[in-house]
Design a protein around this motif. Sequence first.
Motif, PDB file in Angstrom:
ATOM      1  N   ARG A  11      36.668  23.838  -2.942  1.00  0.00           N
ATOM      2  CA  ARG A  11      37.969  23.543  -3.539  1.00  0.00           C
ATOM      3  C   ARG A  11      38.022  22.126  -4.085  1.00  0.00           C
ATOM      4  O   ARG A  11      38.686  21.861  -5.079  1.00  0.00           O
ATOM      5  CB  ARG A  11      39.064  23.730  -2.492  1.00  0.00           C
ATOM      6  CG  ARG A  11      39.246  25.154  -2.003  1.00  0.00           C
ATOM      7  CD  ARG A  11      40.198  25.247  -0.840  1.00  0.00           C
ATOM      8  NE  ARG A  11      39.732  24.475   0.316  1.00  0.00           N
ATOM      9  CZ  ARG A  11      39.986  24.805   1.572  1.00  0.00           C
ATOM     10  NH1 ARG A  11      40.672  25.900   1.834  1.00  0.00           N
ATOM     11  NH2 ARG A  11      39.554  24.044   2.552  1.00  0.00           N
ATOM     12  N   THR A  12      37.312  21.224  -3.450  1.00  0.00           N
ATOM     13  CA  THR A  12      37.359  19.815  -3.834  1.00  0.00           C
ATOM     14  C   THR A  12      36.242  19.426  -4.778  1.00  0.00           C
ATOM     15  O   THR A  12      36.466  18.646  -5.721  1.00  0.00           O
ATOM     16  CB  THR A  12      37.278  18.926  -2.577  1.00  0.00           C
ATOM     17  OG1 THR A  12      38.335  19.273  -1.688  1.00  0.00           O
ATOM     18  CG2 THR A  12      37.370  17.444  -2.933  1.00  0.00           C
ATOM     19  N   CYS A  13      35.051  19.963  -4.560  1.00  0.00           N
ATOM     20  CA  CYS A  13      33.855  19.460  -5.245  1.00  0.00           C
ATOM     21  C   CYS A  13      33.277  20.412  -6.273  1.00  0.00           C
ATOM     22  O   CYS A  13      32.216  20.136  -6.846  1.00  0.00           O
ATOM     23  CB  CYS A  13      32.794  19.117  -4.212  1.00  0.00           C
ATOM     24  SG  CYS A  13      33.319  17.851  -3.040  1.00  0.00           S
ATOM     25  N   GLY A  14      33.909  21.550  -6.497  1.00  0.00           N
ATOM     26  CA  GLY A  14      33.429  22.451  -7.524  1.00  0.00           C
ATOM     27  C   GLY A  14      32.295  23.351  -7.068  1.00  0.00           C
ATOM     28  O   GLY A  14      32.123  23.609  -5.883  1.00  0.00           O
ATOM     29  N   ARG A  15      31.534  23.801  -8.024  1.00  0.00           N
ATOM     30  CA  ARG A  15      30.484  24.792  -7.768  1.00  0.00           C
ATOM     31  C   ARG A  15      29.141  24.114  -7.524  1.00  0.00           C
ATOM     32  O   ARG A  15      28.785  23.142  -8.186  1.00  0.00           O
ATOM     33  CB  ARG A  15      30.379  25.756  -8.943  1.00  0.00           C
ATOM     34  CG  ARG A  15      29.272  26.791  -8.836  1.00  0.00           C
ATOM     35  CD  ARG A  15      29.503  27.932  -9.802  1.00  0.00           C
ATOM     36  NE  ARG A  15      30.688  28.691  -9.407  1.00  0.00           N
ATOM     37  CZ  ARG A  15      31.243  29.664 -10.141  1.00  0.00           C
ATOM     38  NH1 ARG A  15      30.721  29.981 -11.302  1.00  0.00           N
ATOM     39  NH2 ARG A  15      32.310  30.293  -9.714  1.00  0.00           N
ATOM     40  N   ILE A  16      28.395  24.663  -6.570  1.00  0.00           N
ATOM     41  CA  ILE A  16      27.023  24.228  -6.298  1.00  0.00           C
ATOM     42  C   ILE A  16      26.131  25.452  -6.459  1.00  0.00           C
ATOM     43  O   ILE A  16      26.229  26.416  -5.704  1.00  0.00           O
ATOM     44  CB  ILE A  16      26.876  23.652  -4.877  1.00  0.00           C
ATOM     45  CG1 ILE A  16      27.878  22.528  -4.634  1.00  0.00           C
ATOM     46  CG2 ILE A  16      25.445  23.158  -4.649  1.00  0.00           C
ATOM     47  CD1 ILE A  16      27.927  22.046  -3.189  1.00  0.00           C
ATOM     48  N   GLY A  17      25.251  25.413  -7.456  1.00  0.00           N
ATOM     49  CA  GLY A  17      24.364  26.524  -7.707  1.00  0.00           C
ATOM     50  C   GLY A  17      24.547  27.087  -9.102  1.00  0.00           C
ATOM     51  O   GLY A  17      25.339  26.571  -9.892  1.00  0.00           O
ATOM     52  N   PRO A  18      23.814  28.170  -9.424  1.00  0.00           N
ATOM     53  CA  PRO A  18      22.872  28.918  -8.583  1.00  0.00           C
ATOM     54  C   PRO A  18      21.617  28.116  -8.257  1.00  0.00           C
ATOM     55  O   PRO A  18      21.172  27.302  -9.047  1.00  0.00           O
ATOM     56  CB  PRO A  18      22.527  30.147  -9.430  1.00  0.00           C
ATOM     57  CG  PRO A  18      23.569  30.203 -10.507  1.00  0.00           C
ATOM     58  CD  PRO A  18      23.971  28.790 -10.745  1.00  0.00           C
ATOM     59  N   LEU A  19      21.040  28.403  -7.094  1.00  0.00           N
ATOM     60  CA  LEU A  19      19.851  27.720  -6.617  1.00  0.00           C
ATOM     61  C   LEU A  19      18.831  28.749  -6.132  1.00  0.00           C
ATOM     62  O   LEU A  19      19.209  29.819  -5.658  1.00  0.00           O
ATOM     63  CB  LEU A  19      20.205  26.768  -5.462  1.00  0.00           C
ATOM     64  CG  LEU A  19      21.142  25.612  -5.824  1.00  0.00           C
ATOM     65  CD1 LEU A  19      21.585  24.885  -4.573  1.00  0.00           C
ATOM     66  CD2 LEU A  19      20.466  24.649  -6.790  1.00  0.00           C
ATOM     67  N   PRO A  20      17.551  28.448  -6.220  1.00  0.00           N
ATOM     68  CA  PRO A  20      16.532  29.408  -5.791  1.00  0.00           C
ATOM     69  C   PRO A  20      16.470  29.531  -4.266  1.00  0.00           C
ATOM     70  O   PRO A  20      16.630  28.547  -3.545  1.00  0.00           O
ATOM     71  CB  PRO A  20      15.236  28.819  -6.345  1.00  0.00           C
ATOM     72  CG  PRO A  20      15.509  27.357  -6.479  1.00  0.00           C
ATOM     73  CD  PRO A  20      16.955  27.235  -6.823  1.00  0.00           C
ATOM     74  N   TYR A  21      16.219  30.725  -3.789  1.00  0.00           N
ATOM     75  CA  TYR A  21      16.108  30.967  -2.354  1.00  0.00           C
ATOM     76  C   TYR A  21      14.791  30.391  -1.818  1.00  0.00           C
ATOM     77  O   TYR A  21      13.786  30.369  -2.514  1.00  0.00           O
ATOM     78  CB  TYR A  21      16.166  32.465  -2.053  1.00  0.00           C
ATOM     79  CG  TYR A  21      17.492  33.090  -2.374  1.00  0.00           C
ATOM     80  CD1 TYR A  21      18.585  32.899  -1.544  1.00  0.00           C
ATOM     81  CD2 TYR A  21      17.665  33.876  -3.515  1.00  0.00           C
ATOM     82  CE1 TYR A  21      19.817  33.472  -1.831  1.00  0.00           C
ATOM     83  CE2 TYR A  21      18.888  34.452  -3.813  1.00  0.00           C
ATOM     84  CZ  TYR A  21      19.965  34.243  -2.964  1.00  0.00           C
ATOM     85  OH  TYR A  21      21.181  34.807  -3.268  1.00  0.00           O
ATOM     86  N   TYR A  22      14.823  29.961  -0.557  1.00  0.00           N
ATOM     87  CA  TYR A  22      13.632  29.380   0.084  1.00  0.00           C
ATOM     88  C   TYR A  22      12.933  30.404   0.972  1.00  0.00           C
ATOM     89  O   TYR A  22      11.795  30.769   0.744  1.00  0.00           O
ATOM     90  CB  TYR A  22      14.055  28.149   0.884  1.00  0.00           C
ATOM     91  CG  TYR A  22      12.935  27.465   1.644  1.00  0.00           C
ATOM     92  CD1 TYR A  22      11.627  27.440   1.140  1.00  0.00           C
ATOM     93  CD2 TYR A  22      13.190  26.831   2.845  1.00  0.00           C
ATOM     94  CE1 TYR A  22      10.605  26.793   1.841  1.00  0.00           C
ATOM     95  CE2 TYR A  22      12.170  26.180   3.547  1.00  0.00           C
ATOM     96  CZ  TYR A  22      10.888  26.175   3.047  1.00  0.00           C
ATOM     97  OH  TYR A  22       9.889  25.547   3.738  1.00  0.00           O
ATOM     98  N   ARG A  23      13.612  30.896   2.020  1.00  0.00           N
ATOM     99  CA  ARG A  23      13.051  31.894   2.936  1.00  0.00           C
ATOM    100  C   ARG A  23      14.020  33.071   2.973  1.00  0.00           C
ATOM    101  O   ARG A  23      15.224  32.885   3.078  1.00  0.00           O
ATOM    102  CB  ARG A  23      12.881  31.308   4.337  1.00  0.00           C
ATOM    103  CG  ARG A  23      11.975  30.103   4.386  1.00  0.00           C
ATOM    104  CD  ARG A  23      11.904  29.486   5.764  1.00  0.00           C
ATOM    105  NE  ARG A  23      13.202  28.978   6.211  1.00  0.00           N
ATOM    106  CZ  ARG A  23      13.389  28.288   7.333  1.00  0.00           C
ATOM    107  NH1 ARG A  23      12.359  28.036   8.124  1.00  0.00           N
ATOM    108  NH2 ARG A  23      14.586  27.859   7.670  1.00  0.00           N
TER     109      ARG A  23
END
Length: 536
Positions: free
Chosen positions: A471-483
């Motif tokens: 809500r405060t910082c916006g969207r993070i991603g899309p990012l690649p999966y690790y495991r």
Amino acid sequence: MGVKRPVVAVGFDAAAIGLLETWIEQGHLPALAALRARSSCAHLRGGDAYRAETPWTCFLTGCEPEQTGYWTMLRFSPRGYRVDDVGAYNFSEHAPFYALGEGYRVAVFDVPQTRLSRGVDGIQVISWGAHSPLAPRGSQPAELLAEIEGAFGRHPALLRDEATLWRPRECKRLERWLGEGIERRGKICEHLLQRERWDLFVTAFGESHSAGHFLWHRSRDHPLAARIERDGGDPLLRTYQAIDRAIAGIYAAAPPDAYVVIFTTEGMEPNCMDLPSLVFLPELLYRLSFPDGFGLGDDATGKLAEPEIPARSWVPSMWSTQAGSTPLRRFVRKKLPSVLSYRLDRFWHRPSTSPLPPYAAGKLSYQPAMWYRHLWPQMRAFALPSFSEGYVRLNVKGREAAGIVDAADYDAVCGELAAEISGLTDARSGEAIVREVRRTRRTALEDDPRLPDADLVVRWMAPVTDTVDSRTCGRIGPLPYYRSGGHTEEAFMWVAGPGIEAGVQLPDGRPTSLAPTLLTLLGAPIPPQMRQPPLI
């Protein structure tokens, strides 16, 4: 149980318990099916924080982390904002349960996260092929490891038991290495069991841990499953079938009057913790401290793309999402080989408040939290490196070298952070991804050395996602999966042998219940620090 009988304990490292039971019912694991049919069984449940880092130490000592003070192999220093890898627990206060001294002949082969102990009358082999061994390779007697490797070979996956999820060749190679390691482990255990009648024999299959992390998506439900090349089989099942064959050989080599214990200290499921703990949480705390900054995962297009299948391995692929890049920089980071990309990256100007590239993070370069480490002194709170839950450390005056948060404001800041973190949602479904934000301290300056380094522990929940909204910082991603597979606190124990009634459901327990149970089967005394009662 007045007659002294041998005990053979075989662990699965991070077994996928639901799959194991399904495959037994379907007839895929005949040796395990036969053992379970003769066993009394117990359901175990470990701690729901630091669940990847603590279970084996709990098993080895019979003590909870609150007793040992060992929460993770990574130790934070508030004086220098440094994170050190201290390896396995040192066992100085609480010895391994099998360090029984004279009177009990003991063989320990390649159990994860243990060390050589002087209190063992018998043989020990450390770090032959365990997943995350956390201790130097060695044996007691000293020549035994070389003798074993001369006769049976090294484990082909030692310290390289991982794969890039979207690279079929790497996944197939990992499966092959794990299969070879399982076969060799089984033969070594048979050899050691035939060498002497041990009072206690303990080993563990670390291969199930590695397979769960990196092969889950190749046959199980996961967002990547429909978008990658698959060979039509089930590599995770094949790995468990190899373990089943090895256990059949171990059981055949065990004394006929032995108690046989099959156990695990933790489980495995679709991984909903990796990206939240490794990337989303560090990036969220970074953006809260630098409101005008974006570190990783800033999608300039504003569109929610499909789960990414990058061209390169995970660390450089993650770094290629570094925010504020020009089109040229994005191209270089996504397309050029990592070595060339990193070299060019050294010459590009970046704001002083940007995360540093992976090559600057040293041995922990695979932990994106470390890419922000140079900024921790300027942040109210930051994420510590993690292998499971999310760990938040507040930058407290009088505790950290450059503390910002007044101790009097500790409660309020903890509350604010918990609210911000709890508001994270899966951008694809809109569902919450945070189950709980838990405090570990009553006050900011509580200095009990047995406390974990984190002030807040964030417990995540499904769904598995590659993109979150704040809500405060916006969207993070899309990012690649690790495991693709991750840890659960679910575990189990089966015990078969003389006087053990088949089909009995034993009381529920914890991983710390295993040590007193094995000692009871062995007829050995239970140390007073082991607070869980035996399960039999």
